[in-house]
Design a protein around this motif. Structure first.
Motif, PDB file in Angstrom:
ATOM      1  N   HIS A   1       0.814  -1.212   0.000  1.00 24.17           N
ATOM      2  CA  HIS A   1       0.000   0.000   0.000  1.00 24.17           C
ATOM      3  C   HIS A   1       0.848   1.262   0.000  1.00 24.17           C
ATOM      4  O   HIS A   1       2.026   1.255   0.380  1.00 24.17           O
ATOM      5  N   CYS A   2       0.215   2.302  -0.456  1.00 32.36           N
ATOM      6  CA  CYS A   2       0.754   3.660  -0.411  1.00 32.36           C
ATOM      7  C   CYS A   2      -0.438   4.559  -0.096  1.00 32.36           C
ATOM      8  O   CYS A   2      -1.542   4.070   0.132  1.00 32.36           O
ATOM      9  N   ARG A   3      -0.233   5.840  -0.117  1.00 32.46           N
ATOM     10  CA  ARG A   3      -1.332   6.730   0.263  1.00 32.46           C
ATOM     11  C   ARG A   3      -2.480   6.699  -0.742  1.00 32.46           C
ATOM     12  O   ARG A   3      -3.592   7.102  -0.434  1.00 32.46           O
ATOM     13  N   TRP A   4      -2.260   6.210  -1.948  1.00 36.76           N
ATOM     14  CA  TRP A   4      -3.303   6.218  -2.990  1.00 36.76           C
ATOM     15  C   TRP A   4      -4.113   4.932  -3.022  1.00 36.76           C
ATOM     16  O   TRP A   4      -5.172   4.897  -3.630  1.00 36.76           O
ATOM     17  N   GLY A   5      -3.617   3.884  -2.399  1.00 36.83           N
ATOM     18  CA  GLY A   5      -4.381   2.645  -2.429  1.00 36.83           C
ATOM     19  C   GLY A   5      -3.573   1.447  -1.991  1.00 36.83           C
ATOM     20  O   GLY A   5      -2.468   1.587  -1.464  1.00 36.83           O
ATOM     21  N   GLU A   6      -4.147   0.291  -2.224  1.00 38.35           N
ATOM     22  CA  GLU A   6      -3.524  -0.965  -1.823  1.00 38.35           C
ATOM     23  C   GLU A   6      -3.718  -2.000  -2.930  1.00 38.35           C
ATOM     24  O   GLU A   6      -4.742  -2.019  -3.602  1.00 38.35           O
ATOM     25  N   ILE A   7      -2.717  -2.827  -3.087  1.00 40.28           N
ATOM     26  CA  ILE A   7      -2.817  -3.966  -4.001  1.00 40.28           C
ATOM     27  C   ILE A   7      -2.721  -5.223  -3.148  1.00 40.28           C
ATOM     28  O   ILE A   7      -1.776  -5.383  -2.369  1.00 40.28           O
ATOM     29  N   ASP A   8      -3.702  -6.096  -3.286  1.00 40.50           N
ATOM     30  CA  ASP A   8      -3.792  -7.276  -2.426  1.00 40.50           C
ATOM     31  C   ASP A   8      -2.576  -8.176  -2.555  1.00 40.50           C
ATOM     32  O   ASP A   8      -1.963  -8.542  -1.549  1.00 40.50           O
ATOM     33  N   LEU A   9      -2.219  -8.545  -3.781  1.00 41.18           N
ATOM     34  CA  LEU A   9      -1.060  -9.400  -4.021  1.00 41.18           C
ATOM     35  C   LEU A   9      -0.297  -8.890  -5.234  1.00 41.18           C
ATOM     36  O   LEU A   9      -0.907  -8.497  -6.228  1.00 41.18           O
ATOM     37  N   ILE A  10       1.011  -8.910  -5.128  1.00 40.60           N
ATOM     38  CA  ILE A  10       1.871  -8.640  -6.274  1.00 40.60           C
ATOM     39  C   ILE A  10       2.723  -9.889  -6.449  1.00 40.60           C
ATOM     40  O   ILE A  10       3.356 -10.354  -5.492  1.00 40.60           O
TER      41      ILE A  10
ATOM     42  N   VAL B   1       2.423  -9.356 -11.901  1.00 40.64           N
ATOM     43  CA  VAL B   1       0.965  -9.398 -11.817  1.00 40.64           C
ATOM     44  C   VAL B   1       0.493  -8.679 -10.560  1.00 40.64           C
ATOM     45  O   VAL B   1       0.915  -9.017  -9.453  1.00 40.64           O
ATOM     46  N   PHE B   2      -0.374  -7.693 -10.758  1.00 41.70           N
ATOM     47  CA  PHE B   2      -1.031  -6.983  -9.661  1.00 41.70           C
ATOM     48  C   PHE B   2      -2.409  -7.615  -9.510  1.00 41.70           C
ATOM     49  O   PHE B   2      -3.194  -7.638 -10.458  1.00 41.70           O
ATOM     50  N   MET B   3      -2.698  -8.152  -8.317  1.00 39.92           N
ATOM     51  CA  MET B   3      -3.920  -8.929  -8.133  1.00 39.92           C
ATOM     52  C   MET B   3      -4.854  -8.301  -7.116  1.00 39.92           C
ATOM     53  O   MET B   3      -4.428  -7.920  -6.028  1.00 39.92           O
ATOM     54  N   GLU B   4      -6.096  -8.256  -7.490  1.00 35.36           N
ATOM     55  CA  GLU B   4      -7.179  -7.889  -6.589  1.00 35.36           C
ATOM     56  C   GLU B   4      -7.906  -9.180  -6.241  1.00 35.36           C
ATOM     57  O   GLU B   4      -8.245  -9.975  -7.130  1.00 35.36           O
ATOM     58  N   VAL B   5      -8.129  -9.411  -4.950  1.00 37.78           N
ATOM     59  CA  VAL B   5      -8.788 -10.633  -4.480  1.00 37.78           C
ATOM     60  C   VAL B   5     -10.101 -10.239  -3.811  1.00 37.78           C
ATOM     61  O   VAL B   5     -10.119  -9.361  -2.955  1.00 37.78           O
ATOM     62  N   LYS B   6     -11.178 -10.890  -4.216  1.00 36.00           N
ATOM     63  CA  LYS B   6     -12.489 -10.646  -3.619  1.00 36.00           C
ATOM     64  C   LYS B   6     -12.991 -11.947  -3.014  1.00 36.00           C
ATOM     65  O   LYS B   6     -13.100 -12.969  -3.693  1.00 36.00           O
ATOM     66  N   THR B   7     -13.297 -11.910  -1.721  1.00 34.79           N
ATOM     67  CA  THR B   7     -13.744 -13.080  -0.973  1.00 34.79           C
ATOM     68  C   THR B   7     -15.185 -12.849  -0.523  1.00 34.79           C
ATOM     69  O   THR B   7     -15.461 -11.850   0.141  1.00 34.79           O
ATOM     70  N   ARG B   8     -16.064 -13.741  -0.904  1.00 31.79           N
ATOM     71  CA  ARG B   8     -17.490 -13.580  -0.619  1.00 31.79           C
ATOM     72  C   ARG B   8     -18.104 -14.889  -0.144  1.00 31.79           C
ATOM     73  O   ARG B   8     -17.591 -15.970  -0.426  1.00 31.79           O
ATOM     74  N   LYS B   9     -19.246 -14.771   0.549  1.00 34.55           N
ATOM     75  CA  LYS B   9     -20.064 -15.947   0.841  1.00 34.55           C
ATOM     76  C   LYS B   9     -20.756 -16.368  -0.446  1.00 34.55           C
ATOM     77  O   LYS B   9     -20.969 -15.550  -1.339  1.00 34.55           O
ATOM     78  N   PRO B  10     -21.133 -17.643  -0.547  1.00 32.20           N
ATOM     79  CA  PRO B  10     -21.881 -18.073  -1.744  1.00 32.20           C
ATOM     80  C   PRO B  10     -23.192 -17.302  -1.868  1.00 32.20           C
ATOM     81  O   PRO B  10     -23.727 -16.801  -0.878  1.00 32.20           O
TER      82      PRO B  10
ATOM     83  N   ASN C   1     -13.690   3.485 -10.217  1.00 28.55           N
ATOM     84  CA  ASN C   1     -12.865   4.174  -9.217  1.00 28.55           C
ATOM     85  C   ASN C   1     -11.853   3.227  -8.585  1.00 28.55           C
ATOM     86  O   ASN C   1     -10.699   3.590  -8.374  1.00 28.55           O
ATOM     87  N   LYS C   2     -12.281   2.014  -8.285  1.00 35.53           N
ATOM     88  CA  LYS C   2     -11.370   1.009  -7.722  1.00 35.53           C
ATOM     89  C   LYS C   2     -10.277   0.668  -8.738  1.00 35.53           C
ATOM     90  O   LYS C   2      -9.107   0.534  -8.391  1.00 35.53           O
ATOM     91  N   GLN C   3     -10.655   0.539 -10.001  1.00 39.50           N
ATOM     92  CA  GLN C   3      -9.674   0.236 -11.043  1.00 39.50           C
ATOM     93  C   GLN C   3      -8.626   1.346 -11.147  1.00 39.50           C
ATOM     94  O   GLN C   3      -7.429   1.063 -11.273  1.00 39.50           O
ATOM     95  N   LYS C   4      -9.051   2.591 -11.082  1.00 37.86           N
ATOM     96  CA  LYS C   4      -8.122   3.725 -11.149  1.00 37.86           C
ATOM     97  C   LYS C   4      -7.160   3.715  -9.968  1.00 37.86           C
ATOM     98  O   LYS C   4      -5.965   3.972 -10.128  1.00 37.86           O
TER      99      LYS C   4
END
Length: 141
Positions: free
Chosen positions: A29-38, A48-57, A71-74
């Protein structure tokens, strides 16, 4: 206490390593955002910059797909640029942005305390949880 999102990122990192990915950073992370996994994809030497989304079924946002709004993509893109500016070693690598969607269920009375166990190609068990990788979308940004 670890959140379900952080646990999902840990599960995804474990799932990726046997697929020839080298995890470089968790939650960079930095002041502009966070990347879940690099990670480095050793198949083709891509960063590879990875965004991970964890949800219930049966969640409302297609397992997290709808949460990746413009906005999240930016923010992810800007954060990746800052990462590259602070880490010149990686500046000459081809980069891509992946989205990994996973769901989880909670099982009762599980004695698998503290161990991560890969059950099959898309299911991972950790303590009381069973995670299912629903989709690994490559080059989403």
């Amino acid at each position: 206490m670890i959140t379900i999102g952080e646990l999902g990122e840990k599960i995804v990192a474990t799932w990726l390593e046997p697929q020839n990915y080298q995890i470089l950073h968790h939650r960079w992370h930095c002041r502009w955002g966070e990347i879940d996994l690099i990670a480095l994809d050793n198949h083709n030497s891509e960063l590879v910059f990875m965004e991970v989304k964890t949800r219930k079924p049966q969640n409302w946002d297609q397992n997290g797909l709808e949460a990746l709004n413009i906005n999240k993509q930016k923010r992810i893109y800007t954060t990746a640029q800052i990462f590259l500016s602070k880490n010149p070693l990686w500046q000459n690598y081809n980069c891509r942005f992946d989205l990994i969607l996973l769901t989880y269920i909670i099982r009762k009375n599980n004695s698998n305390q503290g161990l991560i166990k890969i059950l099959n190609s898309n299911q991972i068990m950790y303590e009381n949880y069973i995670f299912t990788i629903k989709n690994h979308l490559k080059n989403v940004l």
